[in-house]
Design an enzyme around this catalytic site. Structure first.
Site, PDB file in Angstrom:
ATOM      1  CB  CYS A  12      -0.882  -0.024   1.241  1.00  0.00           C
ATOM      2  SG  CYS A  12      -2.323   1.019   1.067  1.00  0.00           S
ATOM      3  CB  CYS A  88      -4.035   1.227  -1.638  1.00  0.00           C
ATOM      4  SG  CYS A  88      -2.346   1.693  -1.976  1.00  0.00           S
ATOM      5  CB  CYS A  96       6.451  -2.721  -7.998  1.00  0.00           C
ATOM      6  SG  CYS A  96       4.767  -2.394  -7.485  1.00  0.00           S
TER       7      CYS A  96
END
Length: 171
Positions: A12, A88, A96
């Site tokens: 998140c 989220c 990422c």
């Protein structure tokens, strides 16, 4: 996959509420089968007190709970990850790091309880609702026959879990 214990990372943005709740839930439900972690792209540096209160009320030990950056799980010596779930919408849209272990990924978006407004009771309800949604999804995930399901079917199931509400199950 890493073997008998599966490493799961919940992401998140702030790593202060949803991902912390998910980490606690999976480490409790999947003890001995899963090892859960959580992190954030922009960690707040502290866990939301309502998240800690709720976990304690659900008899989940909160000693694990700390807000940390996702880079920690992409660094040398980090555990090889089997699964990475974003909880989220902001984290799902971010680029990422490269995760060790080439994990399967899915998005399991849940409304941010830390952003809830209103009375304290209404804000605590938002945390309870996030917990309920995460608990339902994690319960389905933890019951999947991971060792015997093929990769494509597993990936489909992981994505379906992210779209279910707490009254559904997957095939």
């Amino acid at each position: 996959m890493s073997g008998s214990i599966y490493n799961v990372l919940f992401l998140c943005t702030g790593n202060s509420a949803r991902s912390i709740l998910a980490e606690g839930i999976l480490n409790t439900l999947g003890a001995g089968r899963f090892r859960a972690f959580s992190a954030g792209s922009q960690p707040k540096g502290e866990v939301h007190p309502f998240a800690l209160d709720l976990l304690r009320k659900m008899d989940i030990d909160t000693a694990f709970a700390r807000s940390k950056a996702w880079d920690e799980f992409a660094a040398d010596g980090a555990p090889n990850l089997d699964f990475v779930f974003t909880v989220c919408d902001n984290a799902a849209g971010e680029t990422c790091p490269v995760w060790p272990g080439q994990p399967m990924t899915a998005h399991w978006g849940v409304p941010d309880p830390a952003a809830a407004e209103g009375s304290e009771a209404e804000r605590r309800y938002a945390f309870a609702d996030a917990y309920r949604m995460l608990n339902a999804r994690i319960s389905v995930f933890a019951s999947l026959p991971l060792a015997s399901i093929d990769g494509l079917a597993l990936q489909r199931n992981l994505k379906e879990i992210g779209t279910m509400d707490d009254r559904e199950s997957i095939a």
